[in-house]
Design a protein around this motif. Structure first.
Motif, PDB file in Angstrom:
ATOM      1  N   ASP A  58       0.822  -1.211   0.000  1.00 52.65           N
ATOM      2  CA  ASP A  58       0.000   0.000   0.000  1.00 52.65           C
ATOM      3  C   ASP A  58       0.862   1.270   0.000  1.00 52.65           C
ATOM      4  O   ASP A  58       0.696   2.170   0.820  1.00 52.65           O
ATOM      5  N   ILE A  59       1.809   1.316  -0.926  1.00 48.71           N
ATOM      6  CA  ILE A  59       2.660   2.491  -1.059  1.00 48.71           C
ATOM      7  C   ILE A  59       2.639   2.955  -2.498  1.00 48.71           C
ATOM      8  O   ILE A  59       2.309   2.188  -3.389  1.00 48.71           O
ATOM      9  N   ALA A  60       2.976   4.209  -2.712  1.00 46.43           N
ATOM     10  CA  ALA A  60       3.125   4.727  -4.071  1.00 46.43           C
ATOM     11  C   ALA A  60       4.504   5.361  -4.185  1.00 46.43           C
ATOM     12  O   ALA A  60       5.029   5.891  -3.209  1.00 46.43           O
ATOM     13  N   MET A  61       5.091   5.273  -5.367  1.00 42.38           N
ATOM     14  CA  MET A  61       6.474   5.758  -5.516  1.00 42.38           C
ATOM     15  C   MET A  61       6.638   6.599  -6.769  1.00 42.38           C
ATOM     16  O   MET A  61       6.053   6.296  -7.813  1.00 42.38           O
ATOM     17  N   ARG A 100       5.640  15.906 -13.505  1.00 48.93           N
ATOM     18  CA  ARG A 100       4.300  16.111 -12.956  1.00 48.93           C
ATOM     19  C   ARG A 100       3.435  14.873 -13.200  1.00 48.93           C
ATOM     20  O   ARG A 100       2.613  14.494 -12.365  1.00 48.93           O
ATOM     21  N   VAL A 101       3.615  14.260 -14.361  1.00 47.05           N
ATOM     22  CA  VAL A 101       2.833  13.051 -14.644  1.00 47.05           C
ATOM     23  C   VAL A 101       3.208  11.937 -13.669  1.00 47.05           C
ATOM     24  O   VAL A 101       2.344  11.220 -13.162  1.00 47.05           O
ATOM     25  N   ALA A 102       4.517  11.816 -13.407  1.00 51.37           N
ATOM     26  CA  ALA A 102       4.952  10.771 -12.471  1.00 51.37           C
ATOM     27  C   ALA A 102       4.327  10.999 -11.097  1.00 51.37           C
ATOM     28  O   ALA A 102       3.874  10.062 -10.439  1.00 51.37           O
ATOM     29  N   VAL A 103       4.311  12.262 -10.673  1.00 53.56           N
ATOM     30  CA  VAL A 103       3.701  12.559  -9.371  1.00 53.56           C
ATOM     31  C   VAL A 103       2.206  12.267  -9.425  1.00 53.56           C
ATOM     32  O   VAL A 103       1.633  11.708  -8.488  1.00 53.56           O
ATOM     33  N   ALA A 104       1.586  12.646 -10.534  1.00 55.90           N
ATOM     34  CA  ALA A 104       0.147  12.419 -10.664  1.00 55.90           C
ATOM     35  C   ALA A 104      -0.187  10.939 -10.528  1.00 55.90           C
ATOM     36  O   ALA A 104      -1.138  10.546  -9.856  1.00 55.90           O
ATOM     37  N   ARG A 105       0.644  10.108 -11.189  1.00 55.19           N
ATOM     38  CA  ARG A 105       0.378   8.679 -11.142  1.00 55.19           C
ATOM     39  C   ARG A 105       0.461   8.153  -9.706  1.00 55.19           C
ATOM     40  O   ARG A 105      -0.248   7.223  -9.330  1.00 55.19           O
ATOM     41  N   ALA A 106       1.337   8.777  -8.921  1.00 51.99           N
ATOM     42  CA  ALA A 106       1.472   8.310  -7.541  1.00 51.99           C
ATOM     43  C   ALA A 106       0.296   8.769  -6.681  1.00 51.99           C
ATOM     44  O   ALA A 106      -0.222   8.020  -5.855  1.00 51.99           O
ATOM     45  N   ILE A 107      -0.131  10.022  -6.869  1.00 55.70           N
ATOM     46  CA  ILE A 107      -1.135  10.523  -5.934  1.00 55.70           C
ATOM     47  C   ILE A 107      -2.559  10.174  -6.337  1.00 55.70           C
ATOM     48  O   ILE A 107      -3.497  10.426  -5.579  1.00 55.70           O
ATOM     49  N   PHE A 118       3.892   7.829   0.658  1.00 52.19           N
ATOM     50  CA  PHE A 118       4.525   8.130  -0.615  1.00 52.19           C
ATOM     51  C   PHE A 118       6.027   8.047  -0.494  1.00 52.19           C
ATOM     52  O   PHE A 118       6.604   8.429   0.514  1.00 52.19           O
ATOM     53  N   LEU A 119       6.667   7.589  -1.574  1.00 52.99           N
ATOM     54  CA  LEU A 119       8.122   7.554  -1.621  1.00 52.99           C
ATOM     55  C   LEU A 119       8.576   8.310  -2.860  1.00 52.99           C
ATOM     56  O   LEU A 119       8.057   8.095  -3.941  1.00 52.99           O
ATOM     57  N   PHE A 120       9.530   9.219  -2.682  1.00 53.48           N
ATOM     58  CA  PHE A 120      10.051   9.983  -3.815  1.00 53.48           C
ATOM     59  C   PHE A 120      11.548   9.735  -3.929  1.00 53.48           C
ATOM     60  O   PHE A 120      12.288   9.951  -2.976  1.00 53.48           O
ATOM     61  N   ASP A 121      11.996   9.321  -5.113  1.00 53.55           N
ATOM     62  CA  ASP A 121      13.423   9.093  -5.322  1.00 53.55           C
ATOM     63  C   ASP A 121      14.015  10.239  -6.130  1.00 53.55           C
ATOM     64  O   ASP A 121      13.822  10.318  -7.339  1.00 53.55           O
ATOM     65  N   GLU A 122      14.728  11.129  -5.472  1.00 51.89           N
ATOM     66  CA  GLU A 122      15.373  12.281  -6.131  1.00 51.89           C
ATOM     67  C   GLU A 122      14.417  12.973  -7.106  1.00 51.89           C
ATOM     68  O   GLU A 122      14.670  13.058  -8.286  1.00 51.89           O
ATOM     69  N   PRO A 123      13.299  13.485  -6.619  1.00 47.80           N
ATOM     70  CA  PRO A 123      12.254  13.954  -7.523  1.00 47.80           C
ATOM     71  C   PRO A 123      12.676  15.134  -8.391  1.00 47.80           C
ATOM     72  O   PRO A 123      12.209  15.266  -9.509  1.00 47.80           O
ATOM     73  N   LEU A 124      13.554  16.016  -7.905  1.00 46.51           N
ATOM     74  CA  LEU A 124      13.843  17.214  -8.671  1.00 46.51           C
ATOM     75  C   LEU A 124      15.195  17.177  -9.344  1.00 46.51           C
ATOM     76  O   LEU A 124      15.619  18.141  -9.965  1.00 46.51           O
ATOM     77  N   SER A 125      15.894  16.040  -9.254  1.00 42.82           N
ATOM     78  CA  SER A 125      17.289  16.035  -9.690  1.00 42.82           C
ATOM     79  C   SER A 125      17.445  16.294 -11.183  1.00 42.82           C
ATOM     80  O   SER A 125      18.481  16.745 -11.632  1.00 42.82           O
ATOM     81  N   ARG A 126      16.412  16.005 -11.975  1.00 42.39           N
ATOM     82  CA  ARG A 126      16.578  16.144 -13.410  1.00 42.39           C
ATOM     83  C   ARG A 126      16.071  17.493 -13.941  1.00 42.39           C
ATOM     84  O   ARG A 126      16.076  17.735 -15.118  1.00 42.39           O
ATOM     85  N   GLU A 128       9.466  -2.208 -12.234  1.00 43.81           N
ATOM     86  CA  GLU A 128       9.336  -1.853 -10.817  1.00 43.81           C
ATOM     87  C   GLU A 128       8.113  -0.967 -10.605  1.00 43.81           C
ATOM     88  O   GLU A 128       7.346  -1.151  -9.658  1.00 43.81           O
ATOM     89  N   ALA A 129       7.942   0.010 -11.498  1.00 45.72           N
ATOM     90  CA  ALA A 129       6.783   0.890 -11.367  1.00 45.72           C
ATOM     91  C   ALA A 129       5.490   0.088 -11.473  1.00 45.72           C
ATOM     92  O   ALA A 129       4.536   0.316 -10.729  1.00 45.72           O
ATOM     93  N   ALA A 130       5.473  -0.872 -12.427  1.00 42.80           N
ATOM     94  CA  ALA A 130       4.267  -1.680 -12.588  1.00 42.80           C
ATOM     95  C   ALA A 130       4.003  -2.517 -11.353  1.00 42.80           C
ATOM     96  O   ALA A 130       2.858  -2.738 -10.963  1.00 42.80           O
ATOM     97  N   GLU A 131       5.051  -2.979 -10.712  1.00 46.14           N
ATOM     98  CA  GLU A 131       4.892  -3.774  -9.504  1.00 46.14           C
ATOM     99  C   GLU A 131       4.274  -2.929  -8.402  1.00 46.14           C
ATOM    100  O   GLU A 131       3.367  -3.350  -7.696  1.00 46.14           O
ATOM    101  N   ILE A 132       4.765  -1.699  -8.279  1.00 43.55           N
ATOM    102  CA  ILE A 132       4.212  -0.817  -7.249  1.00 43.55           C
ATOM    103  C   ILE A 132       2.785  -0.423  -7.595  1.00 43.55           C
ATOM    104  O   ILE A 132       1.946  -0.227  -6.717  1.00 43.55           O
ATOM    105  N   ASP A 133       2.498  -0.296  -8.886  1.00 38.74           N
ATOM    106  CA  ASP A 133       1.141   0.033  -9.297  1.00 38.74           C
ATOM    107  C   ASP A 133       0.220  -1.178  -9.242  1.00 38.74           C
ATOM    108  O   ASP A 133      -0.922  -1.099  -9.687  1.00 38.74           O
ATOM    109  N   ARG A 134       0.709  -2.277  -8.755  1.00 37.78           N
ATOM    110  CA  ARG A 134      -0.068  -3.510  -8.576  1.00 37.78           C
ATOM    111  C   ARG A 134      -0.678  -4.006  -9.882  1.00 37.78           C
ATOM    112  O   ARG A 134      -1.802  -4.495  -9.910  1.00 37.78           O
TER     113      ARG A 134
END
Lengths: 288, 363, 311
Positions: free
Chosen positions: B76-79, B141-148, B155-163, C207-213
């Motif tokens: 039950d986490i989003a990344m 923004r899309v990546a964040v959208a997919r998570a939220i 929530f887990l963020f891996d170096e969100p602004l590095s790029r 990995e993303a797909a795994e987290i997205d179940r």
């Protein structure tokens, strides 16, 4: 960078499963190998024998055997045929690689008008059934005296391998970053150097992959070898075909022994270049 | 009860101990930043929480459940991945909707939730495009959208602004912080950029070589760094470090010997417990120094070496033969190169680090 | 550079001026490409054109009369010959069945080898070996396998049904026998290409797909398939072209036999050219086959350009 090259790792359980499947797939080859060690009677036994006392007589027969009805053994000249196959394959694959790499570099880095047309025509030469060109080529070889010579068959095989090689190697060159070459040019390197020291090393894997594919195709070629090699230049596939034309039917043991011996060089080369082969195929073909 | 709880977490890769006995807690609605240089183990820790790396030792609890043996999908986490990991064959809308299929939501519900998230992150115009047609900031923004778009526990963020480039980073920092505030979920962000950590996090965990050096609020990390490493890592320009020897204490201040000179500074009372002759390191930030004309007990003489304009402020490099000091002054007061000046240690802002590199403090 | 331009402008073929002219940058492309084109022209194109020429005459290799120009007579004869259409049908069936089987088997094998596991290199070699055998070997030995009394297949079946199953007894059986032999040999080729695609998918997508179940099916359709689509089509193209030309295996296993139920177009061509010596007609037929293959190739290239990969 997180993007790796494998989906995941698996353990010994998976190895066992894949091992079973692979062995089942490999079974016909295994049978051929076993047959090479069987006596004539064992080879055709019903029910099929898996346990038998192995014999090396087939392998001996490969090199020297006696005709039916006589006890005098004659050398089959297999050693020569084997050498011919190796020689012809090695030279034609090498030539195809050299000429093909030059051409691919030309197509990629110095495109001509009508580049695409040339490339398409090159591709279509692969599409025709060999039967069709056999007669003109046969006559051509006769007229120019190339029939039965090494030069003739090597030229022909080189021409066979060129289309595929050019396409594959060109796609590798297309992948490279031209900025690296420009940087070298600005440093004053002559073109020759740019090509040899900068471009070639980067596509090593691709060259290996192309070489393996070309080798496999050339190694087993039969039709043209049959018609265009003479007694001195005959390759093994032709020799193989001659052994099954006997009066008393096929000597499966003998044939199996020939197959085994003939398989070894290709097998070894493919095994050694396996990693490059996989990497090379990845690079070259994704980029369509 | 915390929503994320790590207890004595360790990860070993063959001979290498990448994560060493890490324990952290994150409450619901809180943002924790894992901050540190490359190779410090912060990303590995994050991936262990996500379930993308196996755990060598320790416990992970999410939402009160032990999860270290569970697959990522069951946690039950989003990344949000560093390189976004957007599905190239799907449109933006389909990318954002992707996680919802696993929840068995109806098409109408999916459409509604996607629309809502698209509004929050200003993606409405991009919904029909594919990832390869988007710019870097839009991809993020899309990546964040997919998570939220989901309602996970954390929530887990891996170096969100590095790029992102500098300007985009500023905008996105604010936007992400706003979004996180609205969501009120436990969040862990991994970053090597201290500015990101200082602005987005409620708590910061500074890591080095697999171990946690200090966990504190942004202010705490800045004003009260636990050791030399944390002090040097946080704050730009970097803190000045001056090796010194303790000479004695007086009500006016503690005396320090710095090479041939001596300074008398008002520092943390705990310093008085140090014996005379103890080697220490003085840490003072460039903005905790002043230029004065007069020599005093708390000044050092120096020569101006290089002057670096930074807009409204100027970074001045000073040298006094044995050591270099950096000081930040307002632009109007910047000295000329080669000038001889006196540097004053502003009272109460000098940290003292003992022989073990720990900050000497009474707290 | 100007000296050289002037030299060539003056038509100066003097040795000193010729070499620089040859090696000038503008001519580099042509220079690099020429050796290949020369070889190809001599060995491939020239015979092709000759053979095209032949198809317009009524040349017969075993008769000595001077051939006369026949315009498109040969093509007409070939296209209206019902036997030819039958052979095309047979060939189409074999190509369709074999390529489909190769894709299915090759793809499954690729899935097996997509992960990293102990002994992977060794097992991969086992699976690649069929491709390295000569046609003669495969043809002869598969014929042996299918043999009614000694053959492994017959005896294996006998274990279950009590009676030896003769693969080559029926036309359908013979076709299956050929298809199986061909597919067995070339599935590894498809496997290599698909494997290359599978291995190139970035791991963090999974990995993303795994987290997205995501379910396994969804993972496959969304992530995996787009990456291998292009390669799969390439494999299908190559194998289709090659299988269309199928001669060796058919000839060795059944000689086109069971009457002529397994005679492919290539075998028929061979007969026409070397048994009946209708050389010109054979050339015409061969060009028709070439035409078919070119059409197929263009279809493939067209479909590749339409969907430009996963991006």
């Amino acid at each position: 960078m997180r993007a790796g090259r494998q989906i995941g790792k698996a353990g010994y359980g998976w190895t066992v499963f894949v091992g079973v499947v692979s062995l089942i797939y490999f079974f016909p080859v295994l049978w051929i190998i076993l047959t090479a060690f069987k006596t004539r009677a064992d080879a055709l036994a019903t029910p099929p024998k898996f346990w038998f006392s192995p014999t090396l007589e087939n392998f001996a027969n490969v090199f020297s055997r006696s005709a039916v009805g006589s006890t005098e053994a004659f050398s089959t000249g297999f050693g020569l045929f084997f050498f011919n196959s190796v020689f012809v394959a090695a030279v034609s694959v090498t030539l195809a690689l050299i000429i093909g790499t030059l051409a691919a570099y030309g197509f990629s880095r110095h495109p001509l008008r009508g580049n695409d047309t040339y490339l398409f025509i090159i591709l279509t030469t692969r599409m025709l059934p060999p039967i069709v060109v056999i007669i003109p080529i046969f006559l051509m070889f006769r007229v120019t005296g190339l029939s039965g010579t090494y030069l003739g068959i090597i030229l022909l095989y080189t021409a066979f391998n060129l289309p595929f090689s050019i396409w594959m190697i060109k796609s590798f060159f297309d992948e490279l970053n031209p900025e690296v070459e420009d940087a070298a040019r600005m440093d004053g390197s002559p073109e020759r150097r740019v090509f040899l020291r900068i471009c070639l090393p980067q596509i090593k894997a691709g060259l290996a992959a192309t070489a393996v594919f070309a080798l496999i195709l050339t190694w087993n070629e039969f039709l043209f070898a049959l018609l265009l090699t003479g007694t001195d230049t005959r390759t093994v596939p032709v020799a193989m075909a001659r052994t099954i034309g006997g009066e008393i039917g096929v000597d499966y043991g003998l044939l199996a022994a020939i197959v085994c011996l003939f398989l070894i060089p290709v097998f070894v080369v493919t095994f050694v270049l396996q990693k490059q082969l996989l990497r090379g195929v990845t690079f070259g073909t994704i980029r369509n | 009860m915390s929503d994320i709880s790590l207890s004595h977490l360790s990860k070993r890769f063959g001979e290498l101990l990448a994560v060493d006995d890490v324990s952290l807690d994150v409450e619901a609605g809180q943002v924790l930043c894992l901050l540190g240089p490359s190779g410090c183990g912060k990303t590995t820790t994050l991936r262990m929480v996500a379930g993308l790396e196996s755990v060598t030792a320790g416990r992970i609890e999410v939402g009160g459940r032990r999860v270290e043996h569970l697959a990522p999908r069951d946690r039950d986490i989003a990344m949000v991945f560093q390189f976004y990991a957007l599905y190239p064959s799907l449109t933006v809308r389909e990318n954002v909707a992707f996680p919802l299929h696993a929840e068995g939501a109806s098409a109408a519900e999916i459409a509604e939730r996607v629309a809502r998230v698209a509004r929050i992150l200003e993606l409405e115009g991009l919904l029909g495009r594919k990832p390869r047609q988007l710019a870097e900031g839009e991809l993020q923004r899309v990546a964040v959208a997919r998570a939220i778009v989901r309602e996970p526990t954390c929530f887990l963020f891996d170096e969100p602004l590095s790029r992102l480039d500098v300007q985009l980073r500023e905008t996105m920092r604010g936007q992400i912080k706003e979004v996180l505030n609205g969501l009120r979920k436990a969040t862990v962000i991994v970053t090597h950029d201290q500015l990101e950590a200082l602005t987005m996090a409620d708590n910061i965990a500074v890591m080095r070589d697999g171990r946690i050096e200090q966990v504190a609020t942004a202010h705490g990390i800045f004003a009260a760094p636990a050791n030399l490493f944390v002090a040097g890592f946080i704050g730009t320009p970097q803190m000045n470090f001056v090796p010194a020897t303790v000479r004695g204490s007086a009500p006016a201040g503690t005396r320090f010997e710095i090479g041939a000179r001596s300074l008398s500074l008002a520092v943390d009372p705990a310093v008085q417990a140090l014996e005379a002759g103890a080697p220490v390191t003085l840490g003072v930030r460039p903005r905790a120094l002043e230029l004065t004309d007069r020599e005093a007990g708390d000044t050092l003489p120096a020569t101006v070496d290089v002057v670096e304009p930074m807009g409204a402020e100027t970074l001045v490099h000073l040298a006094d033969g044995e050591r270099d000091l950096r000081i930040v002054v307002p632009r109007q007061r910047q000295p000329a190169p080669g000038a001889n000046v006196h540097v004053r240690f502003v009272p109460g802002q000098t940290h003292v680090f003992d022989g073990d590199e720990r900050r000497v403090s009474h707290e | 550079m100007q000296r050289e331009a002037a030299a060539s402008a003056a038509g100066d073929a003097h040795v000193r001026g010729f070499l620089p002219w040859l090696l000038a940058p503008e001519r580099r492309g042509a220079l690099l490409v020429t050796p290949a084109l020369v070889v190809l022209f001599l060995m491939n194109i020239f015979p092709l054109l000759w053979s095209l020429g032949l198809s317009f005459f009524n040349y017969r290799a075993n008769r000595l009369r001077v051939p006369s120009f026949q315009w498109f007579d040969n093509y007409e004869k070939v296209l209206t010959d019902p036997v030819v259409w039958e052979r095309f049908q047979t060939t189409a069936v074999i190509v369709g069945a074999s390529v489909t089987l190769q894709v299915v088997v090759g793809f499954s094998l690729a899935l097996l080898f997509a992960k990293e596991f102990p002994l992977r290199r060794v097992l991969l070699m086992l699976v690649l070996t069929p491709m390295m055998l000569s046609f003669v070997a495969v043809g002869v030995f598969f014929k042996l396998f299918y043999e009614p009394t000694f053959g492994l297949v017959s005896q294996f079946a006998a274990m279950f049904t009590g009676e030896p199953y003769v693969v080559l007894a029926t036309p359908a059986g013979a076709l299956i026998g050929i298809v199986v032999a061909d597919a067995w040999m070339w599935s590894p080729f498809v496997m290599l290409l698909v494997l290359a695609g599978l291995v190139s998918v970035p791991r963090d997508l999974y990995e993303a797909a795994e987290i997205d179940r995501a379910s396994a099916w969804r993972r496959f359709t969304t992530i995996t398939f787009p990456y291998i689509k292009a390669l799969l089509l390439l494999a299908i193209l190559f194998r289709t072209i090659e299988t269309f030309k199928l001669f060796d295996i058919v000839y060795l296993i059944t000689e086109g036999g069971l009457g002529s139920s397994t005679e492919t177009i290539a075998v028929y061509l061979y007969r026409m050219a070397f048994q009946f010596f209708r050389t010109s007609q054979a050339s015409a037929l061969a060009y028709i086959v070439l035409f078919v293959v070119i059409v197929l190739t263009n279809l493939y290239l067209y479909s590749i350009h339409r969907r430009r990969g996963p991006g």
